[in-house]
Design a protein around this motif. Structure first.
Motif, PDB file in Angstrom:
ATOM      1  N   PRO A  25      25.880  69.194  20.760  1.00 58.45           N
ATOM      2  CA  PRO A  25      25.501  68.146  20.301  1.00 58.45           C
ATOM      3  C   PRO A  25      25.299  66.516  20.579  1.00 58.45           C
ATOM      4  O   PRO A  25      25.137  66.524  20.336  1.00 58.45           O
ATOM      5  N   TYR A  26      24.862  67.272  22.308  1.00 59.21           N
ATOM      6  CA  TYR A  26      24.209  66.035  22.901  1.00 59.21           C
ATOM      7  C   TYR A  26      23.291  66.577  22.175  1.00 59.21           C
ATOM      8  O   TYR A  26      22.532  65.493  22.529  1.00 59.21           O
ATOM      9  N   LEU A  27      22.816  66.950  21.752  1.00 56.14           N
ATOM     10  CA  LEU A  27      20.959  67.428  21.583  1.00 56.14           C
ATOM     11  C   LEU A  27      20.832  65.698  20.075  1.00 56.14           C
ATOM     12  O   LEU A  27      19.246  66.226  20.126  1.00 56.14           O
ATOM     13  N   ILE A  28      21.274  65.514  19.865  1.00 56.21           N
ATOM     14  CA  ILE A  28      21.904  64.882  18.775  1.00 56.21           C
ATOM     15  C   ILE A  28      21.469  63.438  19.262  1.00 56.21           C
ATOM     16  O   ILE A  28      22.921  63.186  20.017  1.00 56.21           O
ATOM     17  N   LYS A  29      20.549  62.671  18.766  1.00 53.57           N
ATOM     18  CA  LYS A  29      19.605  61.678  19.570  1.00 53.57           C
ATOM     19  C   LYS A  29      21.506  60.132  19.353  1.00 53.57           C
ATOM     20  O   LYS A  29      22.130  60.358  18.450  1.00 53.57           O
ATOM     21  N   GLY A  30      22.032  59.813  20.286  1.00 56.44           N
ATOM     22  CA  GLY A  30      23.134  58.795  19.894  1.00 56.44           C
ATOM     23  C   GLY A  30      24.439  59.989  20.082  1.00 56.44           C
ATOM     24  O   GLY A  30      25.271  59.090  20.692  1.00 56.44           O
ATOM     25  N   VAL A  31      24.208  60.791  19.951  1.00 58.88           N
ATOM     26  CA  VAL A  31      26.087  61.750  20.380  1.00 58.88           C
ATOM     27  C   VAL A  31      26.215  61.178  21.707  1.00 58.88           C
ATOM     28  O   VAL A  31      27.544  60.682  22.373  1.00 58.88           O
ATOM     29  N   GLU A  32      25.668  61.300  23.107  1.00 58.25           N
ATOM     30  CA  GLU A  32      25.970  61.434  24.387  1.00 58.25           C
ATOM     31  C   GLU A  32      26.600  59.989  24.334  1.00 58.25           C
ATOM     32  O   GLU A  32      27.400  59.613  25.237  1.00 58.25           O
ATOM     33  N   GLU A  33      25.829  58.715  24.254  1.00 57.30           N
ATOM     34  CA  GLU A  33      26.117  57.968  24.546  1.00 57.30           C
ATOM     35  C   GLU A  33      27.005  58.134  24.119  1.00 57.30           C
ATOM     36  O   GLU A  33      28.096  56.504  24.574  1.00 57.30           O
ATOM     37  N   SER A  34      28.117  57.496  22.853  1.00 49.11           N
ATOM     38  CA  SER A  34      29.189  57.754  22.216  1.00 49.11           C
ATOM     39  C   SER A  34      30.183  57.994  22.677  1.00 49.11           C
ATOM     40  O   SER A  34      31.177  57.648  22.734  1.00 49.11           O
ATOM     41  N   GLU A  35      29.615  59.558  23.263  1.00 47.35           N
ATOM     42  CA  GLU A  35      31.138  60.130  23.410  1.00 47.35           C
ATOM     43  C   GLU A  35      31.179  59.219  25.004  1.00 47.35           C
ATOM     44  O   GLU A  35      32.484  58.853  25.723  1.00 47.35           O
ATOM     45  N   GLY A  36      30.493  58.858  25.997  1.00 55.53           N
ATOM     46  CA  GLY A  36      30.484  58.186  27.559  1.00 55.53           C
ATOM     47  C   GLY A  36      31.261  56.486  27.044  1.00 55.53           C
ATOM     48  O   GLY A  36      32.173  55.829  27.967  1.00 55.53           O
ATOM     49  N   ALA A  37      31.087  55.529  25.704  1.00 56.45           N
ATOM     50  CA  ALA A  37      31.435  55.688  24.845  1.00 56.45           C
ATOM     51  C   ALA A  37      32.860  54.992  25.172  1.00 56.45           C
ATOM     52  O   ALA A  37      34.493  54.590  24.866  1.00 56.45           O
ATOM     53  N   ALA A  38      33.243  56.709  24.439  1.00 54.78           N
ATOM     54  CA  ALA A  38      34.714  56.852  23.939  1.00 54.78           C
ATOM     55  C   ALA A  38      35.592  57.097  25.029  1.00 54.78           C
ATOM     56  O   ALA A  38      37.084  57.280  25.202  1.00 54.78           O
ATOM     57  N   GLY A  39      34.857  57.812  26.516  1.00 58.89           N
ATOM     58  CA  GLY A  39      35.665  58.024  27.819  1.00 58.89           C
ATOM     59  C   GLY A  39      35.682  58.604  28.188  1.00 58.89           C
ATOM     60  O   GLY A  39      35.599  59.748  28.933  1.00 58.89           O
ATOM     61  N   SER A  40      35.126  59.855  27.264  1.00 62.71           N
ATOM     62  CA  SER A  40      34.882  60.971  27.727  1.00 62.71           C
ATOM     63  C   SER A  40      33.013  61.412  28.624  1.00 62.71           C
ATOM     64  O   SER A  40      32.023  61.090  28.200  1.00 62.71           O
ATOM     65  N   THR A  41      33.654  61.909  30.024  1.00 62.83           N
ATOM     66  CA  THR A  41      32.276  61.906  30.260  1.00 62.83           C
ATOM     67  C   THR A  41      32.399  62.888  31.353  1.00 62.83           C
ATOM     68  O   THR A  41      33.096  63.311  32.172  1.00 62.83           O
ATOM     69  N   GLY A  42      31.332  63.477  31.851  1.00 66.70           N
ATOM     70  CA  GLY A  42      31.000  64.361  33.437  1.00 66.70           C
ATOM     71  C   GLY A  42      31.416  65.772  33.084  1.00 66.70           C
ATOM     72  O   GLY A  42      31.058  66.079  31.458  1.00 66.70           O
TER      73      GLY A  42
END
Length: 95
Positions: free
Chosen positions: A25-42
């Motif tokens: 899913p991180y290949l779709i523009k904006g998904v990785e940033e929204s995941e980071g904002a939701a607290g899912s990182t690493g």
């Protein structure tokens, strides 16, 4: 100009977007940033987001323990970048 239509992929690009999301899913523009904002990182968020990385995460330790080497192909260079990030975070060597 309708902004709702401007942010959605066109029908001609829909197939490519679906191919991307099947890889990660991180290949779709904006998904990785929204995941980071939701607290899912690493590394855990990176692996959990893709069934293919979950499988790789389970197989790699077993294959390494048996002395196997692994060759990974992808039609998406950006998917190889995600795999490289994964391998870096797991401290695994790659070429």
């Amino acid at each position: 100009v309708n902004l709702a239509h401007a942010s959605m992929p066109s029908l001609t690009n829909l197939q490519m977007e679906l191919r991307k999301v099947c890889n990660h899913p991180y290949l779709i523009k904006g998904v990785e940033e929204s995941e980071g904002a939701a607290g899912s990182t690493g590394i855990d968020a990176l692996v959990r987001a893709s069934g293919k990385l979950v499988l790789l995460d389970k197989l790699l330790p077993k294959l390494r323990a048996e002395g196997h080497r692994l060759l990974i192909f992808s039609q998406f260079k950006i998917m190889l970048d995600i795999i490289a990030d994964y391998l870096d975070q797991r401290s695994l060597r790659y070429e």
